[in-house]
Design a protein around this motif. Structure first.
Motif, PDB file in Angstrom:
ATOM      1  N   TYR A  13      -4.563  -3.771   4.582  1.00  0.00           N
ATOM      2  CA  TYR A  13      -3.786  -3.255   5.707  1.00  0.00           C
ATOM      3  C   TYR A  13      -2.373  -2.971   5.209  1.00  0.00           C
ATOM      4  O   TYR A  13      -1.715  -3.845   4.642  1.00  0.00           O
ATOM      5  N   CYS A 138       1.225  -4.656  12.892  1.00  0.00           N
ATOM      6  CA  CYS A 138       2.315  -3.964  13.591  1.00  0.00           C
ATOM      7  C   CYS A 138       2.519  -2.542  13.068  1.00  0.00           C
ATOM      8  O   CYS A 138       3.545  -1.917  13.333  1.00  0.00           O
ATOM      9  N   ASP A 140       0.942   1.578  12.178  1.00  0.00           N
ATOM     10  CA  ASP A 140       0.416   2.693  12.948  1.00  0.00           C
ATOM     11  C   ASP A 140      -1.071   2.882  12.677  1.00  0.00           C
ATOM     12  O   ASP A 140      -1.711   2.081  11.980  1.00  0.00           O
ATOM     13  N   GLU A 141      -1.619   3.980  13.237  1.00  0.00           N
ATOM     14  CA  GLU A 141      -3.043   4.259  13.054  1.00  0.00           C
ATOM     15  C   GLU A 141      -3.387   4.524  11.590  1.00  0.00           C
ATOM     16  O   GLU A 141      -4.484   4.219  11.137  1.00  0.00           O
ATOM     17  N   GLU A 142      -2.449   5.067  10.848  1.00  0.00           N
ATOM     18  CA  GLU A 142      -2.694   5.333   9.430  1.00  0.00           C
ATOM     19  C   GLU A 142      -2.913   4.028   8.669  1.00  0.00           C
ATOM     20  O   GLU A 142      -3.772   3.953   7.777  1.00  0.00           O
ATOM     21  N   SER A 143      -2.134   3.002   9.012  1.00  0.00           N
ATOM     22  CA  SER A 143      -2.300   1.699   8.359  1.00  0.00           C
ATOM     23  C   SER A 143      -3.686   1.134   8.622  1.00  0.00           C
ATOM     24  O   SER A 143      -4.332   0.574   7.719  1.00  0.00           O
ATOM     25  N   LEU A 144      -4.159   1.281   9.864  1.00  0.00           N
ATOM     26  CA  LEU A 144      -5.492   0.792  10.213  1.00  0.00           C
ATOM     27  C   LEU A 144      -6.566   1.604   9.511  1.00  0.00           C
ATOM     28  O   LEU A 144      -7.578   1.064   9.061  1.00  0.00           O
ATOM     29  N   GLY A 145      -6.348   2.909   9.396  1.00  0.00           N
ATOM     30  CA  GLY A 145      -7.314   3.757   8.700  1.00  0.00           C
ATOM     31  C   GLY A 145      -7.439   3.412   7.235  1.00  0.00           C
ATOM     32  O   GLY A 145      -8.535   3.422   6.667  1.00  0.00           O
ATOM     33  N   LYS A 146      -6.314   3.069   6.605  1.00  0.00           N
ATOM     34  CA  LYS A 146      -6.351   2.673   5.195  1.00  0.00           C
ATOM     35  C   LYS A 146      -7.094   1.359   5.004  1.00  0.00           C
ATOM     36  O   LYS A 146      -7.731   1.150   3.966  1.00  0.00           O
ATOM     37  N   ASP A 148      -9.704   0.469   6.812  1.00  0.00           N
ATOM     38  CA  ASP A 148     -11.112   0.853   6.863  1.00  0.00           C
ATOM     39  C   ASP A 148     -11.571   1.440   5.533  1.00  0.00           C
ATOM     40  O   ASP A 148     -12.681   1.159   5.054  1.00  0.00           O
TER      41      ASP A 148
END
Length: 217
Positions: A13, A138, A140-146, A148
Motif C-alpha cells: 500500500y 489514508c 487515494d484510489e491509486e494507492s489502493l490499486g497499487k 491490488d
C-alpha cells in the motif's frame, strides 16, 4: 492475527496509514506512518511520523527531530548470524521501543519518553493486552490499486513456485513415458547392459522392460 497477516494487508500500500490499537484496559492509541510499510531490520519513516492517544484523553506526540527511530516492522525476516526482533515498534531502540507490539499482535509495552517522539504517557500501564488493532489507509484510489497489483504479483510468484517442471528439473524428455527408467538412470543404474543389476549376495534385480520394472522371482 499476527504480523505476518498484517504484512499481507499493508505491505504494497503506497499511501500514508494510521495504526490504531485498543487495549483490554480501555486505552486507545496509535501512530501515523506517512510512508509505505516495508519489512526491515532497521527503523523506517520520517519526521512527519507521530504517536497519539484517543482514550482516555486525546494527545499527539510529534517527532522531535533529535532521533530518526520512527518505526520498526519485521514479520518474517530471519538471520543465522543473530536473533532479529519480530513485531512492531516506535521510538526507543531495538528491541527497547517507546511503543512495542509483539509479533502475535496480542501484547505490548509503552514508555513515556524517548528522544524520537515528544514525552508523554501512551497508556495507563507500561504493559497491555491488545483488544483490537487496525490499520487505516489514508491514501487515494491509486494507492489502493497499487496494493491490488502487488497482491496479484505475489500470488503469481507463489503459484509459480508450486509448479515444478519435472522434465526440466530431471533433465529428461521421457519422464511421462518411463518415470521409473529416469529414476534408475539418475541413481546410476546402467540401462544398456542388457541384463539386471546384481544385488549384494548375487540376487538379481528387476530388468527394465517396456518402461516398467518387472521383478525377477
Amino acid at each position: 492475527r499476527s504480523t505476518t497477516r498484517l504484512q499481507h494487508c499493508v505491505v504494497g500500500y503506497c499511501g500514508p496509514t494510521l495504526i490504531v490499537v485498543s487495549t483490554t484496559d480501555g486505552d486507545v492509541f496509535g501512530a501515523y506512518m506517512p510512508l509505505p510499510w516495508t519489512e526491515h531490520t532497521d527503523y523506517q519513516g520520517n519526521n512527519d511520523c507521530f504517536l497519539f492517544t484517543l482514550q482516555p484523553t486525546l494527545r499527539v506526540f510529534p517527532a522531535t527531530g533529535h532521533k530518526t527511530n520512527y518505526m520498526y516492522f519485521n514479520a518474517t525476516i530471519k538471520s543465522k548470524e543473530k536473533e532479529l526482533h519480530r513485531g512492531i515498534g516506535f521510538g526507543g531502540r531495538i528491541p527497547y521501543f517507546r511503543l512495542a507490539i509483539d509479533e502475535g499482535l496480542c501484547r505490548g509495552s509503552a514508555a513515556d519518553f524517548c528522544t524520537t517522539y515528544a514525552k508523554g504517557d501512551l497508556t495507563r500501564d507500561t504493559t497491555f493486552d491488545v483488544e483490537s488493532i487496525e490499520v487505516w489507509g489514508c491514501g487515494d484510489e491509486e494507492s489502493l490499486g497499487k496494493l491490488d497489483v502487488y497482491h496479484a504479483s505475489v500470488s503469481a510468484e507463489v503459484e509459480k513456485g508450486r509448479k515444478v517442471d519435472r522434465r526440466a528439473f530431471l533433465g529428461e524428455d521421457n519422464w511421462q513415458e518411463s518415470p521409473d527408467l529416469v529414476i534408475l538412470k539418475l541413481g546410476g543404474v546402467d540401462l544398456n547392459t542388457g541384463g539386471g543389476t546384481d544385488r549384494p549376495g548375487g540376487e538379481e534385480c528387476g530388468k527394465p522392460q517396456g518402461g516398467r520394472i518387472v521383478p525377477v522371482v
